[in-house]
Design an enzyme around this catalytic site. Structure first.
Site: not given
Ligand SMILES: [Zn+2]
Length: 259
Positions: A2-3, A58, A110, A149, A248
């Site tokens: 879930p995002e 989240k 999970r 950044r 990822r």
């Protein structure tokens, strides 16, 4: 996993089902889904009503007198509101029982998600080192966030301490919609790129939430329903590329996101 859009859908679900009813108790069949003290959480909720639901990144928070119930959905978490204990879905590891007989189940196969009690929300966000919610910034604020950044743009978008809410799937979608490759350094993004990212972020979040995060109901030009090896770009038909970025598996179209 879930995002932001998924958690926003849970927030609306909780708001539509579970506010303003007295809590009778909490049933927990696996303590691993409780963060902190179960006794404190139970004591804090019993006899109270949830009065509002708020999302930050989240994380979902439901206000109760004196603090907040915090819900984090880990990899597989979700909510289910129903009348009978017999209707608890499999993996309902924690269930809030309401005075009207209904039940709100925290379902998590999970068990990497959790429920907890947060007395001070702002202090908690700081302790957890969460950046601003991804939808809370205006265009200028978003541009400022990128200043100074380092690293690749996808890693930055997924870094919860920089910007809370995006994970692997939706950071890919935002980058695709903005036409920016995931490995481009943040330092190389122009003001125009940042504006494109900002617009894509809002369009992607709004569309995904509107679709109830069902990939089948998302706009035709979305990557989300096409995240599999060999799939074609929904815009130009070029085979999508899947590569590891920031550890990822990341999907991009080499033609629509050149560089
Ligand atoms: Zn393409």
């Amino acid at each position: 996993m879930p995002e932001l859009p998924d958690v926003e859908v849970f927030r609306r679900y909780l708001e539509a089902t579970s506010l303003h009813q007295e809590i009778k108790g909490l049933e927990v069949d696996d303590g691993r889904v409780i963060r902190g003290s179960l006794a404190e959480l139970e004591r804090s909720l019993r006899g109270k009503k949830l009065s509002a639901a708020r999302r930050h990144g989240k994380h979902l928070f439901a206000a109760a007198d004196g603090g907040w119930l915090e819900l984090h959905f880990g990899m597989t978490g979700s909510l289910d509101y129903h009348r009978d204990a017999a209707d608890d879905p499999p993996y309902s590891h924690a269930v809030i029982r309401f005075a009207n007989g209904f039940r709100l189940a925290f379902v998590d196969r999970r068990k990497l998600g959790h429920l907890g009690w947060v007395p001070d929300l702002e202090a908690y966000l700081e302790e957890e080192d969460l950046g601003p919610d991804a939808l809370s910034l205006d265009r200028e604020g978003f541009r400022r966030l990128a200043e100074g950044r380092r690293g690749q743009v996808k890693c930055w978008l997924m870094d919860q301490s920089a910007l809370a809410g995006l994970g692997n799937v939706y950071s890919d979608e935002v980058l695709f919609q903005a036409g920016i490759p995931p490995r481009r350094p943040v330092a190389e993004l122009s003001g125009q790129d940042l504006d494109a990212l900002f617009d894509a972020l809002h369009r992607v979040a709004d569309s995904a939430i509107e679709a109830g995060v069902d990939p089948g109901r998302m706009p035709d030009d979305f990557l989300v329903p096409r995240r599999q090896p060999g799939a074609a770009c929904p815009r130009c038909g070029t085979p999508l590329e899947d590569r590891k970025v920031c550890g990822r598996t990341s999907y991009r179209c080499p033609r629509c996101q050149p560089g």
